[in-house]
Scaffold this motif. Structure first.
Motif, PDB file in Angstrom:
ATOM      1  N   ALA A 245       0.816  -1.064   0.008  1.00 29.92           N
ATOM      2  CA  ALA A 245      -0.101  -0.039   0.014  1.00 29.92           C
ATOM      3  C   ALA A 245       0.915   1.434   0.187  1.00 29.92           C
ATOM      4  CB  ALA A 245      -0.950   0.045   1.141  1.00 29.92           C
ATOM      5  N   GLY A 246       2.169   1.276   0.431  1.00 30.72           N
ATOM      6  CA  GLY A 246       2.909   2.355   0.396  1.00 30.72           C
ATOM      7  C   GLY A 246       3.544   2.662  -0.832  1.00 30.72           C
ATOM      8  N   ILE A 247       3.336   1.838  -2.015  1.00 24.53           N
ATOM      9  CA  ILE A 247       3.987   2.338  -3.333  1.00 24.53           C
ATOM     10  C   ILE A 247       2.932   3.098  -3.895  1.00 24.53           C
ATOM     11  CG2 ILE A 247       4.548   1.074  -5.343  1.00 24.53           C
ATOM     12  CD1 ILE A 247       6.486   0.338  -3.288  1.00 24.53           C
ATOM     13  N   ARG A 248       3.555   4.128  -4.400  1.00 26.49           N
ATOM     14  CA  ARG A 248       2.775   5.234  -4.705  1.00 26.49           C
ATOM     15  C   ARG A 248       3.283   5.946  -6.126  1.00 26.49           C
ATOM     16  NH1 ARG A 248       5.806   6.736  -0.722  1.00 26.49           N
ATOM     17  NH2 ARG A 248       6.930   8.772  -0.448  1.00 26.49           N
ATOM     18  N   PRO A 249       2.777   6.420  -7.011  1.00 26.58           N
ATOM     19  CA  PRO A 249       3.481   7.119  -8.161  1.00 26.58           C
ATOM     20  C   PRO A 249       4.283   8.229  -7.817  1.00 26.58           C
ATOM     21  CG  PRO A 249       0.723   6.751  -8.579  1.00 26.58           C
ATOM     22  CD  PRO A 249       1.408   6.442  -7.201  1.00 26.58           C
ATOM     23  N   GLY A 250       5.362   8.306  -8.775  1.00 29.08           N
ATOM     24  CA  GLY A 250       6.328   9.356  -8.135  1.00 29.08           C
ATOM     25  C   GLY A 250       7.606   8.939  -7.303  1.00 29.08           C
ATOM     26  N   LEU A 251       7.397   7.592  -6.707  1.00 32.93           N
ATOM     27  CA  LEU A 251       8.470   7.411  -5.600  1.00 32.93           C
ATOM     28  C   LEU A 251       9.656   7.222  -6.339  1.00 32.93           C
ATOM     29  CD1 LEU A 251       7.587   4.486  -3.070  1.00 32.93           C
ATOM     30  CD2 LEU A 251       9.558   4.427  -4.401  1.00 32.93           C
ATOM     31  N   THR A 252      10.697   7.950  -5.487  1.00 29.78           N
ATOM     32  CA  THR A 252      12.116   7.760  -5.783  1.00 29.78           C
ATOM     33  C   THR A 252      12.995   6.566  -4.986  1.00 29.78           C
ATOM     34  OG1 THR A 252      12.170   9.990  -6.713  1.00 29.78           O
ATOM     35  CG2 THR A 252      14.165   8.901  -5.961  1.00 29.78           C
ATOM     36  N   ALA A 253      13.499   5.522  -5.374  1.00 29.86           N
ATOM     37  CA  ALA A 253      14.342   4.739  -4.686  1.00 29.86           C
ATOM     38  C   ALA A 253      15.579   5.043  -4.757  1.00 29.86           C
ATOM     39  CB  ALA A 253      14.023   3.317  -5.103  1.00 29.86           C
ATOM     40  N   ARG A 254      16.522   4.719  -3.717  1.00 32.86           N
ATOM     41  CA  ARG A 254      18.128   4.586  -3.678  1.00 32.86           C
ATOM     42  C   ARG A 254      18.411   3.195  -3.826  1.00 32.86           C
ATOM     43  NH1 ARG A 254      16.277   7.613   0.792  1.00 32.86           N
ATOM     44  NH2 ARG A 254      17.166   6.134   2.024  1.00 32.86           N
ATOM     45  N   PHE A 255      19.476   2.903  -4.350  1.00 34.79           N
ATOM     46  CA  PHE A 255      20.036   1.784  -4.424  1.00 34.79           C
ATOM     47  C   PHE A 255      21.419   1.741  -4.655  1.00 34.79           C
ATOM     48  CE2 PHE A 255      19.371   2.654  -8.918  1.00 34.79           C
ATOM     49  CZ  PHE A 255      20.346   1.943  -9.559  1.00 34.79           C
ATOM     50  N   THR A 256      22.244   0.618  -4.220  1.00 32.02           N
ATOM     51  CA  THR A 256      23.552   0.370  -4.439  1.00 32.02           C
ATOM     52  C   THR A 256      23.990  -1.031  -4.975  1.00 32.02           C
ATOM     53  OG1 THR A 256      23.646  -0.567  -2.097  1.00 32.02           O
ATOM     54  CG2 THR A 256      24.267   1.810  -2.218  1.00 32.02           C
ATOM     55  N   THR A 257      25.067  -1.057  -5.364  1.00 30.81           N
ATOM     56  CA  THR A 257      25.471  -2.340  -6.143  1.00 30.81           C
ATOM     57  C   THR A 257      26.657  -2.911  -5.495  1.00 30.81           C
ATOM     58  OG1 THR A 257      26.707  -1.012  -7.991  1.00 30.81           O
ATOM     59  CG2 THR A 257      24.241  -1.847  -8.471  1.00 30.81           C
ATOM     60  N   PRO A 258      26.882  -4.223  -5.416  1.00 28.49           N
ATOM     61  CA  PRO A 258      28.077  -4.811  -4.870  1.00 28.49           C
ATOM     62  C   PRO A 258      29.503  -4.334  -5.444  1.00 28.49           C
ATOM     63  CG  PRO A 258      26.545  -6.553  -5.226  1.00 28.49           C
ATOM     64  CD  PRO A 258      26.085  -5.269  -5.768  1.00 28.49           C
TER      65      PRO A 258
END
Length: 401
Positions: A245-258
């Motif tokens: 339910a917390g997923i909404r349009p325009g959401l920005t995610a941060r991520f890292t890679t090994p």
């Protein structure tokens, strides 16, 4: 003249008042001794009763729920190319030459390899000859049909005979069309001798070499080439149903890679499946990362942090040790020490399982004392003796509430 001893009748008499005082003193001393003994026995009895009560009250270890970053959800993800196409052969033959190896940037329509297909060339020559024969037969049938039409007008032949000539013309035309279609098919196959890139991208695999036998449609497990468009990358993440339910349009995610652990990248949510997978119990979401600089590679693993703050995000889950969980017929629960050191068994819902710890979506608060390793017999209203962590005692927390 010497003193004479007194007679027995003249001995000194004891004072009765002194005797009474001595008796009173002795009686008071006895009362004091008796009172002290009684008081000692009463105190010992009270201490014994208190010790019995303390021994009857079980001691339990309690902990505070831990809270992570509010609204943050960390999940694994997988990077994929924006477009990726395996390239197979459409004609039989031998590989004459290849022009692009792995890592080579290519343009749409660029030749990747050439196939030598002499059998297809011979088949095309035979098809052209068959087309010429069919065309000649069709032309002769057309002339014949026209002549018989004129003879019918002169009543020299029957209408039946003229109709047979027209039928022969239609059959010859069909045969001519079939031969022509076969020629076009073989010409298309000869065009497939040149293997080309379907779009702009990078060659990510090459599983063929000069002289290799190429068989079209042989169900090969791997294609001849694989071309991928890596200017943009798709980032796929499976979000648990309890937090979807917390997923909404325009959401920005941060991520890292090994391979670049010190670099933090950002991706934008573009769409979600809007359905929960029955096997995993999670909803698939897709994010897009601009990879025009070529910093990331498709197929890489990523650790994605989603910020679920905002409408529909709900309260941040609290984390407790897995050993604090109770399994009852009503469902999962935890035991909380409330006022008066009385136990409160509260139902909870597991948001995420980290193995040694669990994130609970509701049921407890950050200020609650949760019983760790509770006995299976613990119930609502039980009196317990909570044992708090040493760091809580140093901070000023009392030994008992």
């Amino acid at each position: 003249m010497p003193d004479t001893p007194p007679s027995p009748t003249e001995l000194p008499r004891t004072d009765p008042r002194r005797l009474r005082r001595a008796g009173l003193v002795i009686g008071a001393a006895l009362l004091v001794v008796l009172g002290a003994g009684t008081a000692t026995r009463l105190a010992a009895r009270q201490d014994l009763a208190a010790a019995t009560r303390d021994n009857a009250t079980p001691s339990v270890n309690v902990v505070r729920p831990a809270g992570g970053e509010a609204g943050a959800l960390v999940l694994p993800g997988r990077l994929q190319a924006w477009a990726q196409a395996p390239v197979y052969a459409r004609t039989d033959g031998y590989l004459r030459r290849w022009y692009a190896d792995i890592g080579t940037p290519v343009k749409a329509g660029q030749v990747l390899a050439e196939i030598d297909a002499p059998e297809v060339d011979q088949q095309l020559a035979a098809a052209n000859a068959a087309l010429a024969t069919a065309q000649a037969q069709r032309d002769l049938s057309a002339v014949t049909a026209a002549r018989w039409e004129r003879l019918v007008e002169l009543n020299a032949v029957s209408r039946q005979a003229a109709d047979e000539r027209r039928g022969d013309l239609a059959a010859r035309e069909a045969m001519r069309n079939e031969a022509q279609a076969n020629v076009q098919r073989l010409r298309a196959l000869t065009g497939f001798r040149r293997i080309v890139a379907p779009f702009d991208g990078v060659v990510t695999s090459r599983d063929v070499d000069v002289g290799a036998l190429i068989a079209a449609g042989d169900g090969r497990a791997t294609p001849l080439f694989t071309v991928a468009d890596t200017r943009k990358l798709r980032l796929y993440v499976s979000v648990p149903q309890s937090l979807a339910a917390g997923i909404r349009p325009g959401l920005t995610a941060r991520f890292t890679t090994p391979d670049q652990p010190d670099q933090v990248f950002e991706a934008q949510l573009v769409r979600s499946a809007d359905a929960v997978d029955a096997q995993s119990g999670a909803m698939l979401v897709q994010l897009v990362f601009d990879n025009s600089a070529g910093r990331l590679k498709p197929g890489a693993y990523a650790q994605v942090t989603l910020d679920l703050q905002g409408p529909g995000a709900g309260a941040a889950p609290l984390r407790v040790p897995s050993s604090a969980l109770l399994f009852r017929k009503e469902g999962t629960a935890v035991a909380v020490v409330g006022p008066g050191d009385r136990v409160q068994v509260r139902p909870v819902r597991i948001a995420r399982d980290f193995g040694a710890s669990l994130e609970l979506a509701g049921g407890i608060g950050a200020a609650d004392w949760v019983v760790n390793n509770p006995p299976d017999s613990i119930a609502d209203g039980d009196l317990v003796r909570p044992v708090r962590p040493q760091n809580a005692a140093k901070a000023g927390a009392p030994a008992r509430s």
